[in-house]
Every structure is written in structure tokens, then in C-alpha cells.
Design a protein around this motif. Structure first.
Motif, PDB file in Angstrom:
ATOM      1  N   UNK A 183       0.852  -1.188   0.000  1.00 32.24           N
ATOM      2  CA  UNK A 183       0.000   0.000   0.000  1.00 32.24           C
ATOM      3  C   UNK A 183       0.884   1.231   0.000  1.00 32.24           C
ATOM      4  N   UNK A 184       0.629   2.179  -0.898  1.00 30.00           N
ATOM      5  CA  UNK A 184       1.454   3.368  -0.953  1.00 30.00           C
ATOM      6  C   UNK A 184       0.683   4.504  -1.595  1.00 30.00           C
ATOM      7  N   UNK A 189       7.959  10.584  -5.470  1.00 28.37           N
ATOM      8  CA  UNK A 189       8.371   9.598  -4.477  1.00 28.37           C
ATOM      9  C   UNK A 189       7.175   8.806  -3.976  1.00 28.37           C
ATOM     10  N   UNK A 190       7.340   7.484  -3.859  1.00 27.81           N
ATOM     11  CA  UNK A 190       6.301   6.621  -3.312  1.00 27.81           C
ATOM     12  C   UNK A 190       6.427   6.606  -1.790  1.00 27.81           C
ATOM     13  N   UNK A 191       5.306   6.840  -1.100  1.00 30.69           N
ATOM     14  CA  UNK A 191       5.304   6.886   0.360  1.00 30.69           C
ATOM     15  C   UNK A 191       4.533   5.686   0.903  1.00 30.69           C
ATOM     16  N   UNK A 192       5.169   4.934   1.790  1.00 30.84           N
ATOM     17  CA  UNK A 192       4.544   3.758   2.394  1.00 30.84           C
ATOM     18  C   UNK A 192       3.438   4.191   3.367  1.00 30.84           C
ATOM     19  N   UNK A 193       2.279   3.554   3.268  1.00 32.63           N
ATOM     20  CA  UNK A 193       1.175   3.841   4.199  1.00 32.63           C
ATOM     21  C   UNK A 193       0.879   2.673   5.130  1.00 32.63           C
ATOM     22  N   UNK A 194       1.441   1.493   4.840  1.00 32.83           N
ATOM     23  CA  UNK A 194       1.294   0.351   5.744  1.00 32.83           C
ATOM     24  C   UNK A 194       2.444  -0.618   5.536  1.00 32.83           C
ATOM     25  N   UNK A 195       2.663  -1.463   6.539  1.00 36.71           N
ATOM     26  CA  UNK A 195       3.729  -2.459   6.489  1.00 36.71           C
ATOM     27  C   UNK A 195       3.117  -3.855   6.531  1.00 36.71           C
ATOM     28  N   UNK A 196       3.925  -4.822   6.134  1.00 36.62           N
ATOM     29  CA  UNK A 196       3.544  -6.234   6.244  1.00 36.62           C
ATOM     30  C   UNK A 196       4.499  -6.899   7.242  1.00 36.62           C
ATOM     31  N   UNK A 197       3.942  -7.479   8.301  1.00 41.14           N
ATOM     32  CA  UNK A 197       4.741  -8.180   9.311  1.00 41.14           C
ATOM     33  C   UNK A 197       4.923  -9.630   8.868  1.00 41.14           C
ATOM     34  N   UNK A 198       6.111  -9.967   8.396  1.00 38.72           N
ATOM     35  CA  UNK A 198       6.356 -11.322   7.911  1.00 38.72           C
ATOM     36  C   UNK A 198       6.300 -12.344   9.045  1.00 38.72           C
ATOM     37  N   UNK A 199       6.789 -11.960  10.215  1.00 37.37           N
ATOM     38  CA  UNK A 199       6.722 -12.841  11.388  1.00 37.37           C
ATOM     39  C   UNK A 199       7.283 -14.211  11.116  1.00 37.37           C
ATOM     40  N   UNK A 223      -0.068  -3.993   8.931  1.00 40.54           N
ATOM     41  CA  UNK A 223      -0.234  -3.040  10.024  1.00 40.54           C
ATOM     42  C   UNK A 223      -0.027  -1.647   9.431  1.00 40.54           C
ATOM     43  N   UNK A 224      -0.872  -0.716   9.801  1.00 39.69           N
ATOM     44  CA  UNK A 224      -0.768   0.629   9.235  1.00 39.69           C
ATOM     45  C   UNK A 224       0.511   1.316   9.692  1.00 39.69           C
ATOM     46  N   UNK A 225       0.901   2.340   8.969  1.00 34.14           N
ATOM     47  CA  UNK A 225       2.103   3.111   9.324  1.00 34.14           C
ATOM     48  C   UNK A 225       1.968   3.679  10.738  1.00 34.14           C
ATOM     49  N   UNK A 226       0.801   4.271  11.025  1.00 34.51           N
ATOM     50  CA  UNK A 226       0.552   4.831  12.365  1.00 34.51           C
ATOM     51  C   UNK A 226       0.495   3.729  13.412  1.00 34.51           C
TER      52      UNK A 226
END
Length: 326
Positions: A5-6, A12-22, A100-103
């Protein structure tokens, strides 16, 4: 897995969420890991709630007020600490997205660092309490009065809330333009920093300095307290007095070694030595295993806690209260 998600800001592409690979690299063990961590979470929460209930409900544990007042704080802190990571892990075990969202990532990191910092200073306060109890027994009730203990506990919690704040703000003010996969089971410092764009060397120096302040100052307080305790014990001629002093400190010292050892192994290592699989194991130890072991350490190694536990377990009113509160 959900695509990155960006949004675009200029070129520039800005990340809005991350993926927790775990532990996504172990697809065949997801259900087993879910059950394992669910049991750990239930056992940890139950153990810490029982410790809190013992201190609150048993008047015999109110006599040495500071020791059990701080133990109550520690159990509450550990309950919060493990609740920041495991519930999200459990969701990720049964979910294909694991996002998980950036915030949300920033909030999770702040809570983990805040609770970890608060525990550093709380363990130092408990060491100071043991120092006063053993080295100044006559003045102990006056020095470690309820008001002084409350001030120390508030100071520990404030240090936990405020000290990591600059670190988290600094990390999440960096540009993140992709990729967005965090090779960890929660938003920890080093896995997140690896995703930042550009040079992060200044950020890493700043983070190490803050980590040193957070860990080294309370650890030195613990060392000084126990050096004075050891000196006093060695001067004691009575073998019974020595045994009592050692048994009083053994539970706390065990917790200190477990927590500070794993925390220092994680945050005070150079960047070159951070390997994802090793970091996950170390992080599991101080975020999951230590909170689970602490209630066991204090209940199994502390005679007063064991007596109080046996007394309360024999009271039907306690069982009814525990069921109702749950």
C-alpha cells in the motif's frame, strides 16, 4: 499477501502500511504456533493477574509495602507488555494479509519501547528497595514510605512514556518509499529502519545513544545497589541472616538478569551483527518468555508469595472473585 500500500508524493512513493512477515516462512506450523502462543498468552496473563490479586487481597503482603507494591506494578506492566505483541501475532497466524498501518506500527513500537523502559527503571527501583531493606533496616520504613514508593513508581512510568518518544518520532519521520515487508513479528527498531530510504547512519547513532541512556543508567543503579547489598551480607556473621538476605534478593536478581541480558543483546549490538532470525529469537525471549516466567519466578522462589497463594486458593471467595473479574 496484500500488495504494497502506498501513495505518491511528487516523484516519491510513500509507504502507508507495512507487512509483518513474522513466522510466515513456516506455513506448515501456523496452527501449531497459534496454539502455542495462545497458551503462552493465557498462562502469562493468568500468572500476572494472580500476583496482582495476591498483593491486593492479602493483607500479610502489605507489611513490607515497597517490595510488593513494586511487584504489583511489575505484574501489571508485564501484562501490558505481552498484550502489545501477542494478540497481533495470533491474528497474523490465521490471516493471509499480516498488515499493520504506518501509524499502527509507530504506536506499537512506542508501547513496546515505553513498557520496556519503564521495566528497566522499575527493576532499578526494586533493587534500591532491597538495598534499603538490607543495608538500612532501621530506617527502611521511614525512607521507603508509601508516598516515596508512589513517587518512584510514577517516575518509572513517566520515564517509560517520555524517554523513547524522541526515538520513535525520529524513526517514523524518515522517508519510507518501499519495500514495506518487516522481517519480524512486531514493529521493532532495526527491522523498520532497514526499510527507510537513504542513509540512516545518523539515526542509528542517535538510537544507540538513547538506548544506552535507557538501559545503562538503571542497570548501573542495580549494580550499585547489589554491590552494597553484597558488602553488607559479607559483613553479616549469622549464616541465617545471610540466607534470608540472599533469598530476599534472588527472585529480583533472576528477573534482572533475564530482562537486561536479552534487552542488551537486542539493542546494544552493532548493526552488522543483526540477523533477522537471531533478532526474532532474542525478541521472543524478552517480549514473550520473560513476562511468562516472571510470575513463576516470584511465586516459586518467594516463600511469602507461596504461603499467600495457598491461603487464597483455599478461600472460595477468591475463586468466585477471580471468575467474576475474568
Amino acid at each position: 499477501m496484500k500488495p504494497m500500500a502506498n501513495k505518491r508524493q511528487g516523484n516519491q512513493t510513500i509507504i502507508t502500511e507495512f507487512v509483518l512477515l513474522g513466522f510466515g516462512n513456516l506455513p506448515q506450523l501456523q496452527i501449531l504456533l497459534f496454539m502455542l502462543f495462545l497458551v503462552i498468552y493465557i498462562v502469562t496473563m493468568a500468572g500476572n493477574i494472580i500476583i496482582i490479586a495476591l498483593v491486593v487481597a492479602n493483607q500479610n503482603l502489605h507489611t513490607p509495602i515497597p517490595m510488593y507494591f513494586f511487584l504489583w506494578n511489575l505484574s501489571f506492566l508485564e501484562s501490558c507488555y505481552i498484550s502489545v505483541t501477542i494478540p497481533k501475532m495470533l491474528v497474523n497466524f490465521v490471516s493471509e494479509e499480516r498488515t499493520i498501518s504506518f501509524t499502527g506500527c509507530a504506536i506499537q513500537m512506542h508501547f513496546i519501547l515505553s513498557l520496556g523502559t519503564a521495566e528497566c527503571y522499575l527493576l532499578a527501583a526494586m533493587a534500591y528497595d532491597r538495598y534499603r531493606a538490607i543495608c538500612s533496616p532501621l530506617h527502611y520504613p521511614t525512607i521507603m514510605n508509601p508516598r516515596a514508593c508512589a513517587k518512584m513508581a510514577i517516575a518509572c512510568w513517566l520515564c517509560g512514556i517520555l524517554m523513547p518518544m524522541g526515538k520513535v518520532i525520529w524513526i517514523f519521520s524518515l522517508p519510507y518509499c518501499g519495500p514495506n515487508e518487516i522481517n519480524h513479528f512486531f514493529c521493532d527498531i532495526h527491522p523498520v529502519l532497514k526499510l527507510a530510504c537513504g542513509d540512516t547512519s545518523r539515526s542509528e547513532v542517535f538510537i544507540v545513544l538513547i538506548s544506552l541512556i535507557i538501559t545503562v543508567i538503571p542497570f548501573l543503579m542495580v549494580l550499585v545497589s547489589y554491590a552494597c547489598i553484597l558488602y553488607t551480607i559479607l559483613k553479616t556473621t549469622s549464616s541465617e541472616g545471610r540466607h534470608k538476605a540472599f533469598s530476599t534478593c534472588s527472585s529480583h536478581l533472576t528477573v534482572v538478569i533475564l530482562f537486561y541480558g536479552s534487552a542488551c543483546a537486542m539493542y546494544l549490538r552493532p548493526k552488522s551483527s543483526h540477523i533477522a532470525d537471531v533478532d526474532r529469537v532474542v525478541a521472543l525471549f524478552y517480549t514473550v518468555v520473560t513476562p511468562m516466567l516472571n510470575p513463576m519466578i516470584y511465586s516459586l522462589r518467594n516463600q511469602e508469595v507461596k504461603v499467600a497463594l495457598g491461603r487464597l486458593m483455599r478461600r472460595k471467595s477468591f475463586i468466585g472473585w477471580f471468575w467474576w473479574s475474568g
